[in-house]
Write an enzyme that holds these catalytic residues in place. Structure first.
Site, PDB file in Angstrom:
ATOM      1  CB  ALA A 203      -0.901  -0.007   1.231  1.00 23.02           C
ATOM      2  CG  ASN A 204       0.191   4.652  -1.988  1.00 20.45           C
ATOM      3  OD1 ASN A 204      -0.518   5.583  -1.609  1.00 20.45           O
ATOM      4  ND2 ASN A 204      -0.091   3.938  -3.080  1.00 20.45           N
ATOM      5  NE  ARG A 205       4.542   6.924   4.970  1.00 20.05           N
ATOM      6  CZ  ARG A 205       4.511   6.243   6.116  1.00 20.05           C
ATOM      7  NH1 ARG A 205       3.404   6.171   6.810  1.00 20.05           N
ATOM      8  NH2 ARG A 205       5.610   5.642   6.534  1.00 20.05           N
TER       9      ARG A 205
ATOM     10  CB  ALA B 182      -0.960   7.340  -4.609  1.00 15.71           C
TER      11      ALA B 182
END
Ligand code: CTP
Ligand code: CA
Length: 223
Positions: free
Chosen positions: A33-35, A99
């Site tokens: 995942a990412n932020r 994103a």
């Protein structure tokens, strides 16, 4: 300049927005995942709806509420996001604020990966499809305006110019997402609008304000 879109600026127009991260499964309990919080993309979807557009928001997993007045399609992975984008077209304007995970695990494990004698698992990654580039390069049914984002930690403008050319979009909204910027997960953003006609830098402002100004600009560009 214009601070907010005139009411009805986008009446009769269809706007597609992607937002949030994607989650790429490793096994039934773990993801890559990412932020991304989804705040900037969701704010753009809402601002477009307030300007009268018919808006579809394709969102990865986020903890913020669905914006009002918008049709929201919830997805997990990049490939699901791509399918939802294809299904939502045609559109007059497409804004790719998500994103998207650049890589996914080649072979998702059907059962939970356990610690063991073999040591840590070696994850084989493969590249995800570039959703924005796919839409921007369409021969049939390309939206009149295709807008990308470039979240960078180094050489923000250089990378953004390269992305504008590589992806074939009309405008890149570039921002510095280094930890010190506070942009990831924060309420404010400092953006640079990078297009064929140059770079325009906006003062740091709330993500809602960036969204309203951007929608006003897109309305002008569409005319
Ligand atoms: N994007 C996309 N699909 C992907 C990757 C990116 O639609 N698989 C979109 C993003 O939503 C954004 C733009 O492309 O609008 C730029 O994303 P970014 O991650 O900055 O660019 P990449 O081409 O992935 O390059 P890198 O991450 O290596 O900088
Ligand atoms: Ca990327």
């Amino acid at each position: 300049g214009i601070l907010a879109p005139a009411p009805g600026l986008l009446t009769g127009k269809r706007v597609l927005v992607t937002s949030g991260p994607t989650h790429e499964p490793i096994d039934p309990v773990r993801v890559l995942a990412n932020r991304s919080s989804g705040r900037q993309g969701h704010a753009i979807a809402r601002a477009a709806a307030e300007a009268g557009a018919e808006v579809v928001l394709v969102s990865g997993p986020v903890s913020i509420p669905d914006p009002e007045g918008v049709r929201v399609v919830h997805v997990e992975t990049a490939r699901e996001m791509q399918a939802a984008v294809d299904a939502a077209l045609p559109a007059d304007i497409a804004v790719f604020a998500a994103a998207v995970a650049d890589w996914r695990v080649e072979a998702e494990s059907a059962s939970k990966v356990k610690k063991g004698e073999g040591g840590p698992p070696q994850l084989r990654l493969v590249e995800n499809p570039d959703i924005l580039a796919g839409v921007a390069r369409r021969v049939d049914g390309r939206p009149a305006l295709v807008i990308g984002f470039a979240a960078e930690t180094d050489d923000v403008l250089g990378n953004a110019r390269a992305k504008l050319a590589r992806k074939g979009c009309d405008l890149i909204i570039a921002n510095d997402v280094s930890p010190a910027s506070g942009v990831m997960g924060g309420d404010a953003n400092t953006v640079h609008l990078v297009s064929g006609s140059g770079v325009e830098t906006w003062d740091r402002m709330a993500k809602d304000e960036v969204a309203r100004r951007l929608v006003a600009r897109l309305g002008e560009m569409l005319r």
